[in-house]
Design a protein around this motif. Structure first.
Motif, PDB file in Angstrom:
ATOM      1  N   UNK A  72       0.853  -1.191   0.000  1.00 48.64           N
ATOM      2  CA  UNK A  72       0.000   0.000   0.000  1.00 48.64           C
ATOM      3  C   UNK A  72       0.893   1.248   0.000  1.00 48.64           C
ATOM      4  N   UNK A  73       0.520   2.242  -0.812  1.00 46.93           N
ATOM      5  CA  UNK A  73       1.355   3.440  -0.910  1.00 46.93           C
ATOM      6  C   UNK A  73       0.617   4.669  -0.393  1.00 46.93           C
ATOM      7  N   UNK A  74       1.382   5.676   0.006  1.00 49.61           N
ATOM      8  CA  UNK A  74       0.778   6.997   0.195  1.00 49.61           C
ATOM      9  C   UNK A  74       1.791   8.058  -0.232  1.00 49.61           C
ATOM     10  N   UNK A 187      -3.269   6.269  -0.204  1.00 50.86           N
ATOM     11  CA  UNK A 187      -3.169   5.212   0.796  1.00 50.86           C
ATOM     12  C   UNK A 187      -4.523   4.567   1.053  1.00 50.86           C
TER      13      UNK A 187
END
Lengths: 233, 233
Positions: A72-74, A187
């Motif tokens: 998961x990215x932010x 996210x």
């Protein structure tokens, strides 16, 4: 190596400490700088152990983000022309204990000051320390803002802000971006983004087309992004 | 003013740059330092515009946190004996654009270096700039950790970690803390905390008593806090 009048002017503009360097330090810096180009999708920096140096963005666009174990990215912040990427030199800052990834979004040209030379300058010139300090404080503030957004702001408000920012970055009312990508920036999960985008469409704020999000009513979107919200979705 | 051998030894230990100061700078610093005591619940710092200076924690415990418009809180980090509070001098760092609140949790004694004197030292001594840099990098890392926890880690894991940390801070297996307070620390809602605590109780990990949470099975709680989790609850 940089030597043209334009390049030196760029250094003057970008490096707040340039005028505090003596002639020999300036010459050394000019000789050691490496010009590097990146294509969209390339990684500029990806690990706190790998430490190439200070990247000055000449032209282009990059984004800094963190990734969870599950992928998961932010997005933390973006850098544009004349911005300086400090975390690619994070090894010279003791106590930095986190990994930031920097990915190139548009064709980008940079000037790289390799770590050893930047380290040496930092040890010699107080203005270089101050410059690093200011940069770090600025990125710290960016991250605090993102954190407050993520923790304290409702998802509809965050998504409205994101669409507005994206339309400024792209200089267009038609955003060519997938729901998956938006989810990565924020996210969040793709399904959550899609659900909220459809809600915006029903309200007449945007129109969803294949691979494109068209902003129909900018005013309404702005009102949405400014509205008071404190849910944590 | 500080003058005793113990106090000067404390400065030597706490201020990484002490040995780089000359005799006159050391004397000036000793003369200008103010000893201040705080009681639990008092505010040590609350606004980026109010800028008292650098607080050195002699003994005690404080917590730094942010607050949303609607009053929701999240704890960023805690400071203990010999830690230094940098954000009470945030005005000397350009580009800091966020408000951190610092609240006293236990009886706390401090040495305060007022802002003007610290600013002057920063301008003169490169080691002071480095000290500020290291401090900021350290707090930045704390905040990134909290952010990753809050965004990427499931709530059960976070709560287990919180209870373990709290039992270390309190040096006890019986935590005297309300569900409301835990919610504030974690940027969550009381109901969510209560629900998860009851779940832990059903699993035999803790026991809920009036105003107290008793850790029954520390091993299990540790396994919980280390378990891989990536939901965002």
């Amino acid at each position: 190596m940089v030597s043209s009048y334009e390049d030196i002017h760029f250094l003057e503009e970008t490096l707040g400490f340039w005028k505090q360097l003596n002639q020999s330090q300036k010459m050394k810096l000019q000789n050691i700088i490496i010009k590097k180009s990146f294509l969209p999708g390339e990684s500029m920096h990806s690990n706190s152990e790998y430490c190439s140096g200070l990247y000055l963005i000449h032209t282009g666009q990059v984004r800094a983000y963190i990734v969870s174990e599950s992928g998961k990215e932010i997005t933390l912040y973006r850098l544009f022309d004349r911005d300086v990427c400090i975390f690619s030199a994070s090894c010279i800052m003791r106590n930095i204990a986190f990994d930031i990834h920097v990915e190139v979004e548009k064709d980008t040209t940079t000037f790289l000051i390799p770590t050893p030379e930047f380290q040496k300058l930092s040890d010699e010139v107080i203005a270089v320390q101050k410059f690093t300090n200011d940069l770090m404080a600025s990125r710290f503030s960016d991250v605090m803002w993102i954190m407050e957004q993520a923790l304290f702001t409702s998802f509809d408000k965050r998504l409205a802000s994101f669409l507005l920012e994206q339309s400024v970055v792209d200089a267009s009312e038609e955003l060519k971006i997938t729901h998956e990508k938006i989810a990565n920036h924020m996210g969040s999960a793709r399904e959550v983004v899609t659900r909220m985008l459809k809600y915006f469409q029903n309200e007449g704020v945007i129109e969803l087309q294949r691979g494109t999000i068209k902003i129909l009513n900018r005013k309404l979107l702005e009102r949405w992004s400014n509205s008071y919200g404190s849910n944590n979705t």
